[in-house]
Design a protein around this motif. Structure first.
Motif, PDB file in Angstrom:
ATOM      1  N   MET A   1      -5.117   0.598   4.649  1.00  0.00           N
ATOM      2  CA  MET A   1      -6.059   1.450   4.035  1.00  0.00           C
ATOM      3  C   MET A   1      -6.574   2.556   5.167  1.00  0.00           C
ATOM      4  O   MET A   1      -6.615   3.973   4.779  1.00  0.00           O
ATOM      5  CB  MET A   1      -7.409   1.011   3.561  1.00  0.00           C
ATOM      6  CG  MET A   1      -7.107   0.099   2.218  1.00  0.00           C
ATOM      7  SD  MET A   1      -8.400  -0.621   1.195  1.00  0.00           S
ATOM      8  CE  MET A   1      -9.652  -1.266   2.530  1.00  0.00           C
ATOM      9  N   ALA A   2      -6.752   2.210   6.322  1.00  0.00           N
ATOM     10  CA  ALA A   2      -7.264   3.149   7.321  1.00  0.00           C
ATOM     11  C   ALA A   2      -5.938   4.001   7.632  1.00  0.00           C
ATOM     12  O   ALA A   2      -5.988   5.270   7.935  1.00  0.00           O
ATOM     13  CB  ALA A   2      -7.598   2.315   8.748  1.00  0.00           C
TER      14      ALA A   2
ATOM     15  N   TYR B   1       0.850  -1.109  -0.075  1.00  0.00           N
ATOM     16  CA  TYR B   1      -0.019  -0.145  -0.105  1.00  0.00           C
ATOM     17  C   TYR B   1       0.839   1.263   0.012  1.00  0.00           C
ATOM     18  O   TYR B   1       0.314   2.457   0.034  1.00  0.00           O
ATOM     19  CB  TYR B   1      -1.189   0.024   1.373  1.00  0.00           C
ATOM     20  CG  TYR B   1      -2.167  -0.791   0.963  1.00  0.00           C
ATOM     21  CD1 TYR B   1      -3.403  -0.388   0.635  1.00  0.00           C
ATOM     22  CD2 TYR B   1      -1.960  -2.154   1.122  1.00  0.00           C
ATOM     23  CE1 TYR B   1      -4.539  -1.186   0.400  1.00  0.00           C
ATOM     24  CE2 TYR B   1      -3.360  -3.070   0.986  1.00  0.00           C
ATOM     25  CZ  TYR B   1      -4.299  -2.623   0.545  1.00  0.00           C
ATOM     26  OH  TYR B   1      -5.224  -3.265   0.210  1.00  0.00           O
TER      27      TYR B   1
ATOM     28  N   ARG C   1      -5.939   6.596   4.973  1.00  0.00           N
ATOM     29  CA  ARG C   1      -6.873   7.681   5.046  1.00  0.00           C
ATOM     30  C   ARG C   1      -6.631   8.832   6.115  1.00  0.00           C
ATOM     31  O   ARG C   1      -6.566   9.715   6.185  1.00  0.00           O
ATOM     32  CB  ARG C   1      -8.349   6.875   5.273  1.00  0.00           C
ATOM     33  CG  ARG C   1      -8.920   6.450   4.256  1.00  0.00           C
ATOM     34  CD  ARG C   1     -10.499   5.954   4.483  1.00  0.00           C
ATOM     35  NE  ARG C   1     -10.519   5.210   5.570  1.00  0.00           N
ATOM     36  CZ  ARG C   1     -10.522   3.667   5.654  1.00  0.00           C
ATOM     37  NH1 ARG C   1     -10.087   3.275   4.414  1.00  0.00           N
ATOM     38  NH2 ARG C   1     -10.325   2.816   6.512  1.00  0.00           N
ATOM     39  N   ARG C   2      -6.148   8.093   7.244  1.00  0.00           N
ATOM     40  CA  ARG C   2      -5.713   9.048   8.347  1.00  0.00           C
ATOM     41  C   ARG C   2      -4.646  10.093   7.853  1.00  0.00           C
ATOM     42  O   ARG C   2      -4.404  11.152   8.486  1.00  0.00           O
ATOM     43  CB  ARG C   2      -5.098   8.223   9.618  1.00  0.00           C
ATOM     44  CG  ARG C   2      -6.273   7.648  10.441  1.00  0.00           C
ATOM     45  CD  ARG C   2      -5.836   7.168  11.541  1.00  0.00           C
ATOM     46  NE  ARG C   2      -4.644   6.247  11.696  1.00  0.00           N
ATOM     47  CZ  ARG C   2      -4.999   4.824  11.580  1.00  0.00           C
ATOM     48  NH1 ARG C   2      -6.303   4.438  11.207  1.00  0.00           N
ATOM     49  NH2 ARG C   2      -4.204   3.616  11.344  1.00  0.00           N
TER      50      ARG C   2
ATOM     51  N   GLY D   1      -4.323  11.111   4.904  1.00  0.00           N
ATOM     52  CA  GLY D   1      -4.786  11.838   4.141  1.00  0.00           C
ATOM     53  C   GLY D   1      -3.860  11.854   2.807  1.00  0.00           C
ATOM     54  O   GLY D   1      -3.804  12.930   2.068  1.00  0.00           O
ATOM     55  N   ARG D   2      -3.371  10.713   2.407  1.00  0.00           N
ATOM     56  CA  ARG D   2      -2.837  10.503   1.276  1.00  0.00           C
ATOM     57  C   ARG D   2      -3.134   9.416   0.357  1.00  0.00           C
ATOM     58  O   ARG D   2      -3.752   8.476   0.949  1.00  0.00           O
ATOM     59  CB  ARG D   2      -1.194  10.323   1.595  1.00  0.00           C
ATOM     60  CG  ARG D   2      -0.816   9.206   2.531  1.00  0.00           C
ATOM     61  CD  ARG D   2       0.416   9.320   2.728  1.00  0.00           C
ATOM     62  NE  ARG D   2       0.529   7.995   3.288  1.00  0.00           N
ATOM     63  CZ  ARG D   2       1.398   7.577   4.290  1.00  0.00           C
ATOM     64  NH1 ARG D   2       2.756   8.446   4.461  1.00  0.00           N
ATOM     65  NH2 ARG D   2       1.399   6.247   4.767  1.00  0.00           N
ATOM     66  N   GLU D   3      -2.808   9.396  -1.145  1.00  0.00           N
ATOM     67  CA  GLU D   3      -3.237   8.258  -1.720  1.00  0.00           C
ATOM     68  C   GLU D   3      -2.232   7.250  -2.058  1.00  0.00           C
ATOM     69  O   GLU D   3      -0.904   7.537  -1.521  1.00  0.00           O
ATOM     70  CB  GLU D   3      -3.593   8.759  -3.166  1.00  0.00           C
ATOM     71  CG  GLU D   3      -4.911   9.809  -3.145  1.00  0.00           C
ATOM     72  CD  GLU D   3      -5.081  10.126  -4.437  1.00  0.00           C
ATOM     73  OE1 GLU D   3      -4.605   9.805  -5.432  1.00  0.00           O
ATOM     74  OE2 GLU D   3      -5.982  11.013  -4.635  1.00  0.00           O
TER      75      GLU D   3
END
Length: 168
Positions: free
Chosen positions: A80-81, A36, A84-85, A87-89
């Motif tokens: 994935m969490a 990821y 998200r935390r 704030g990036r892809e």
């Protein structure tokens, strides 16, 4: 010893069973987190959180023999969490052209955008499979099979179909 036996023994407080589980699955969990695009520290956090989730739910597992697949799915969710935390892809995998001038930067961005757009057109399962193949450290077919909950014999043919789909 089977995974199911190790899980049952670990649930009873057997430290040796825990060590065996950690030894069996930590490399896979780290590879999933790295697939990821997580940094070393973030990947380590995902692995630790995944083990914590297993400790919290150890006695609730319906099928202890499938704990490896449960760990893999949990590591994907935690990865994935984490993204998200932050704030990036997800960054693209692989190395791009060497950056030696502005035209290389533009070319690299265009190439990354093209590959990213192509990856978005393939089914999520194909994207996950290809990310596991591209990740570091390299995973065996058995590890990828466990991570995606698919038969080992299906990994190669599925990879070929996914690559064909990506090329289109």
């Amino acid at each position: 010893m089977s995974t199911g036996d190790l899980v049952r023994r670990a649930a009873q407080g057997d430290a040796e069973a825990w060590r065996a589980l950690v030894g069996r699955y930590s490399r896979l969990l780290c590879a999933i987190a790295r697939s990821y695009g997580l940094s070393g520290a973030d990947a380590d956090d995902v692995v630790q959180t995944t083990w914590l989730r297993l400790v919290e739910r150890l006695t609730l597992l319906r099928d202890p023999a499938r704990a490896g697949a449960w760990l893999a799915v949990t590591a994907r969710h935690e990865s994935m969490a984490t993204l998200r935390r932050a704030g990036r892809e997800r960054p693209l995998k692989g190395s791009g052209p060497a950056v030696t001038g502005p035209h290389h930067v533009v070319f690299g961005r265009d190439l990354a955008a093209s590959v990213g757009a192509a990856l978005e057109t393939i089914p999520p399962r194909c994207r996950q499979l290809l990310e596991l193949f591209a990740g570091s450290p390299r995973l065996s077919y058995a590890e990828i099979s466990a991570a995606l909950e698919m038969p080992v014999g299906s990994v190669g043919p599925t990879r070929a179909r996914c690559l064909t789909h990506l090329r289109r």
